[in-house]
Design a protein around this motif. Structure first.
Motif, PDB file in Angstrom:
ATOM      1  N   THR A 170     -12.064   4.072  -9.106  1.00  0.00           N
ATOM      2  CA  THR A 170     -10.839   4.619  -9.678  1.00  0.00           C
ATOM      3  C   THR A 170     -10.077   3.566 -10.498  1.00  0.00           C
ATOM      4  OG1 THR A 170      -9.747   4.086  -7.620  1.00  0.00           O
ATOM      5  CG2 THR A 170     -10.475   6.344  -7.863  1.00  0.00           C
ATOM      6  N   ILE A 186      -7.665   0.264  -1.665  1.00  0.00           N
ATOM      7  CA  ILE A 186      -7.608  -0.412  -0.366  1.00  0.00           C
ATOM      8  C   ILE A 186      -8.999  -0.487   0.262  1.00  0.00           C
ATOM      9  CG2 ILE A 186      -6.914   1.804   0.669  1.00  0.00           C
ATOM     10  CD1 ILE A 186      -5.903  -1.554   2.176  1.00  0.00           C
ATOM     11  N   VAL A 187      -9.304  -1.656   0.830  1.00  0.00           N
ATOM     12  CA  VAL A 187     -10.504  -1.775   1.658  1.00  0.00           C
ATOM     13  C   VAL A 187     -10.035  -2.283   3.015  1.00  0.00           C
ATOM     14  CG1 VAL A 187     -12.713  -2.932   1.987  1.00  0.00           C
ATOM     15  CG2 VAL A 187     -12.009  -2.239  -0.305  1.00  0.00           C
ATOM     16  N   PHE A 188     -10.235  -1.467   4.041  1.00  0.00           N
ATOM     17  CA  PHE A 188      -9.861  -1.872   5.398  1.00  0.00           C
ATOM     18  C   PHE A 188     -11.028  -2.613   6.045  1.00  0.00           C
ATOM     19  CE2 PHE A 188      -7.348   2.108   4.871  1.00  0.00           C
ATOM     20  CZ  PHE A 188      -6.092   1.572   5.047  1.00  0.00           C
ATOM     21  N   TYR A 229     -13.299   1.869   8.893  1.00  0.00           N
ATOM     22  CA  TYR A 229     -12.815   3.221   8.621  1.00  0.00           C
ATOM     23  C   TYR A 229     -12.542   3.511   7.142  1.00  0.00           C
ATOM     24  CZ  TYR A 229     -11.751   2.913  13.596  1.00  0.00           C
ATOM     25  OH  TYR A 229     -11.806   2.715  14.932  1.00  0.00           O
ATOM     26  N   SER A 230     -13.113   2.707   6.234  1.00  0.00           N
ATOM     27  CA  SER A 230     -12.892   3.020   4.830  1.00  0.00           C
ATOM     28  C   SER A 230     -13.811   4.149   4.369  1.00  0.00           C
ATOM     29  CB  SER A 230     -13.142   1.794   3.960  1.00  0.00           C
ATOM     30  OG  SER A 230     -12.131   0.844   4.156  1.00  0.00           O
ATOM     31  N   ARG A 255      -3.133   1.678  -6.287  1.00  0.00           N
ATOM     32  CA  ARG A 255      -3.480   0.605  -5.352  1.00  0.00           C
ATOM     33  C   ARG A 255      -4.708   1.006  -4.536  1.00  0.00           C
ATOM     34  NH1 ARG A 255       1.602   2.041  -3.033  1.00  0.00           N
ATOM     35  NH2 ARG A 255       1.397   3.513  -4.734  1.00  0.00           N
ATOM     36  N   LEU A 276       0.834  -1.209   0.000  1.00  0.00           N
ATOM     37  CA  LEU A 276       0.000   0.000   0.000  1.00  0.00           C
ATOM     38  C   LEU A 276       0.870   1.260   0.000  1.00  0.00           C
ATOM     39  CD1 LEU A 276      -2.811   1.261   0.284  1.00  0.00           C
ATOM     40  CD2 LEU A 276      -2.667   0.891   2.739  1.00  0.00           C
ATOM     41  N   ALA A 278     -17.582   0.541   0.511  1.00  0.00           N
ATOM     42  CA  ALA A 278     -16.124   0.722   0.494  1.00  0.00           C
ATOM     43  C   ALA A 278     -15.521   0.078  -0.754  1.00  0.00           C
ATOM     44  CB  ALA A 278     -15.507   0.119   1.750  1.00  0.00           C
ATOM     45  N   PRO A 337       1.018   5.969  -0.762  1.00  0.00           N
ATOM     46  CA  PRO A 337      -0.281   5.511  -1.285  1.00  0.00           C
ATOM     47  C   PRO A 337      -0.735   6.369  -2.470  1.00  0.00           C
ATOM     48  CG  PRO A 337      -0.352   5.617   1.100  1.00  0.00           C
ATOM     49  CD  PRO A 337       0.983   6.163   0.688  1.00  0.00           C
ATOM     50  N   SER A 338      -1.229   5.710  -3.513  1.00  0.00           N
ATOM     51  CA  SER A 338      -1.669   6.430  -4.702  1.00  0.00           C
ATOM     52  C   SER A 338      -2.800   5.646  -5.356  1.00  0.00           C
ATOM     53  CB  SER A 338      -0.508   6.589  -5.669  1.00  0.00           C
ATOM     54  OG  SER A 338      -0.320   5.375  -6.359  1.00  0.00           O
ATOM     55  N   PRO A 339      -3.483   6.229  -6.324  1.00  0.00           N
ATOM     56  CA  PRO A 339      -4.636   5.550  -6.928  1.00  0.00           C
ATOM     57  C   PRO A 339      -4.312   4.238  -7.642  1.00  0.00           C
ATOM     58  CG  PRO A 339      -4.718   7.898  -7.400  1.00  0.00           C
ATOM     59  CD  PRO A 339      -3.387   7.630  -6.775  1.00  0.00           C
ATOM     60  N   GLN A 367     -16.367   2.259  -3.693  1.00  0.00           N
ATOM     61  CA  GLN A 367     -15.514   3.450  -3.602  1.00  0.00           C
ATOM     62  C   GLN A 367     -14.137   3.166  -4.202  1.00  0.00           C
ATOM     63  OE1 GLN A 367     -14.246   4.253   0.431  1.00  0.00           O
ATOM     64  NE2 GLN A 367     -14.834   6.404   0.266  1.00  0.00           N
ATOM     65  N   SER A 368     -13.605   1.972  -3.925  1.00  0.00           N
ATOM     66  CA  SER A 368     -12.278   1.630  -4.435  1.00  0.00           C
ATOM     67  C   SER A 368     -12.307   1.275  -5.915  1.00  0.00           C
ATOM     68  CB  SER A 368     -11.701   0.442  -3.672  1.00  0.00           C
ATOM     69  OG  SER A 368     -11.542   0.785  -2.329  1.00  0.00           O
TER      70      SER A 368
END
Lengths: 276, 304
Positions: free
Chosen positions: B165, B88-90, B93-94, B86, B62, B158, B82-84, B161-162
């Motif tokens: 992009t 991420i789904v946590f 808190y995503s 990669r 990440l 989430a 971190p950049s678009p 959302q990821s």
């Protein structure tokens, strides 16, 4: 199991009616104690000034609020209120804005944190009233000095509160925003800032009491008008019939501010109010 | 250096995601000489005992941590902050609590866009976000706030959302760990469908072996329970990839696969080589069956 107990103990479930009665009780009690004490003293000495009767207070309110002052041609209570509120609002607004920016940037940027956190923590320990003479000497005895006292007293508190709130936000939020293409500026002002705004309003609510304290202290020392000025002026004549309504008025103003700010949070920031 | 299996040690033949000789330690060594290559389109799951460094590995990819030494590349580019590229789904808190579901999904478009451009493209962004909400089966929920949704729904937002992009690789750190078993199974099926559909590359960390087998096309076992040429002083060494298995993916995904005998046997094997502190394989005995698997050992580790 049916629970009929409305008042006592852990399991009490006050009904709406009981709730209102309980809520009013201390107010009614205080009023009753005052009126009784006032009545007793008046019986002993008609010219007693310490605990004026209800009629004397009403007369005084009529004099300061609804009759033009002979000397200045103003309605004293309203002109005093206006002067005080201008000082309070400007001082508070400046403190909120600076506190927000400082706290936000200290929370987000480690370099800025190293630079300013210790200094602001140190600065916030200075009792503002202790440097009141310095403020009056350096900024004069005009409006500016009074606004400065409120500002200096309040902004460190707000900075620190906002800083703590920013630090409590999960770090994941920043990482996530970066993976969605946010710049550092966007992370700070479009992701973090909007989440901190309701917390800023809460911080303002909590520091309003202190702001009034600084305002009245500065008005008591050097002013030509204002609520604090009036109270300390009429104190010389032991005019409790004016002081008591002024104090009640200030209290009411403070309560109203708090109510307005709380309403803004509940209406504009539902996500914050719901998560609290 | 000694190279085994099919990969490369010289770095000339970069796979989609390529890690080589990666070390990471805090107060002790966590990741100990990790070599890993992942192809495009792979659903790569990572399992291992708790505290073995699964999440650390993900955080390195990440970009929120940097390795003590070694290299990490994605599509031939060195991995930075971190950049678009990669997503991420946590586990939590995503989502941003102050934004509605739709606004949360739109972020991938609105965040990199300037204020004025945002206004003119608003309609376009909303349409795109609504399309992704539909993909994760949350049509009509766009005006709600995250706290008004269930845990499973929040994770679907989430993911949407990821996805918006189109990242090169989707990183997931125990995304379903906080969900109840039924929702969890539902989300697993949903994620597989989405993966199949979008041809995503996924790097999925979990502590649940069953989940790892059910979802993955490749399972990596990360563990500190092994021995090598450095002797029996286990304290000083961190986790390595001790197992690397390709998994057959049947066309239709059904949770019935969880009762398959092969599946159960593999579970047993991984439990013993990865999770049992008493069973320690030598580095030369590791089962690294996956065709992308490669490894470079130092002479000291190989014990030669």
């Amino acid at each position: 199991m049916k629970n009929h107990n409305q008042v006592w103990g852990l399991h009490a479930q006050p009904s709406k009616k009981t709730n209102i009665i309980l809520l009013l009780m201390p107010f009614v009690l205080l009023l009753a104690v005052y009126l009784t004490a006032s009545h007793l003293r008046q019986q002993e000495n008609q010219h007693d000034k310490l605990l004026p009767s209800a009629t004397q207070i009403v007369d005084a309110v009529d004099r300061v609020a609804f009759t033009e002052d002979r000397r200045t041609g103003k309605f004293l209570l309203w002109s005093d209120t206006l002067s005080s509120l201008i000082r309070l609002v400007i001082g508070m607004a400046a403190a909120a804005l600076v506190g927000l920016l400082l706290g936000l940037n200290m929370g987000v940027y480690p370099g800025f944190r190293s630079l300013s956190l210790s200094f602001i923590t140190f600065f916030s320990m200075i009792p503002p009233l202790a440097i009141l003479p310095i403020i009056f000497i350096s900024f004069g005895v005009d409006e500016f000095a009074k606004i400065m006292l409120i500002f200096i007293g309040i902004f460190p508190m707000i900075s620190r509160d906002i800083y703590l709130a920013v630090r409590k936000l999960p770090r994941e939020q920043i990482t996530k925003a970066l993976t969605l293409g946010a710049s550092s500026f966007a992370v700070t002002y479009r992701i973090i800032l909007p989440q901190i705004l309701p917390r800023l309003i809460d911080a303002i609510r909590l520091s309003l009491g202190a702001a009034w304290l600084f305002l009245i202290a500065s008005e008591a020392i050097a002013a030509m008008d204002g609520l604090g000025y009036r109270i300390f002026l009429v104190r010389r004549y032991l005019a409790m019939d004016v002081i008591i309504p002024y104090v009640l008025w200030i209290t009411l103003l403070g309560f109203l501010f708090d109510l307005i700010l709380r309403t803004i949070i509940n209406k504009r920031f539902t996500w914050y109010a719901d998560n609290k | 250096m000694q190279t085994t299996n099919n990969g490369s040690a010289n770095g000339s033949n970069f796979r989609f995601l390529h890690l080589e000789d990666v070390y990471k330690s805090y107060d002790r060594v966590i990741l100990d000489d990790i070599d890993l290559s992942v192809s495009k389109g792979e659903f790569c799951t990572v399992v291992g005992p708790s505290g073995c460094g699964k999440s650390t590995l993900l955080r390195l990819i990440l970009g929120v941590e940097s390795p003590d030494s070694g290299t990490l590349h994605l599509r031939g580019n060195e991995i930075g902050y971190p950049s678009p590229s990669r997503g991420i789904v946590f586990q939590r808190y995503s989502l941003y609590p102050h934004l509605t579901v739709l606004e949360n999904v739109m972020l991938g478009r609105t965040l990199p866009t300037s204020f004025f451009e945002r206004r003119s493209k608003k309609k376009e962004f909303i349409e795109e976000a609504e399309y992704y909400l539909k993909r994760v089966r949350l049509e009509g929920q766009g005006d709600k706030y995250p706290h008004e949704l269930s845990g499973g729904m929040q994770q679907r937002v989430a993911i949407a959302q990821s996805l918006l992009t189109s990242p090169d690789i989707l990183l997931m750190d125990e995304p379903f760990g906080a969900l109840d078993p039924d929702t969890r199974e539902e989300m697993q099926l949903f994620l597989l469908e989405l993966w199949d559909d979008q041809k995503m590359t996924v790097f999925f960390v979990t502590h649940d072996l069953e989940e790892a087998f059910f979802l993955g096309t490749r399972v990596l076992v990360l563990s500190q329970y092994y021995t090598d040429g450095r002797g029996d002083n286990h304290e000083k060494r961190g986790a390595k990839i001790v197992g690397d298995y390709p998994l057959e993916k049947a066309g239709i995904y059904s949770t019935k696969i969880k009762n398959n005998p092969d599946f159960i046997q593999l579970t047993e094997e991984i439990r013993s080589v990865g999770f049992d502190p008493k069973i320690r394989q030598h580095v030369n005995e590791f089962n690294l069956k996956h065709p992308d698997s490669f490894r470079t050992l130092t002479q000291e580790e190989a014990g030669s």
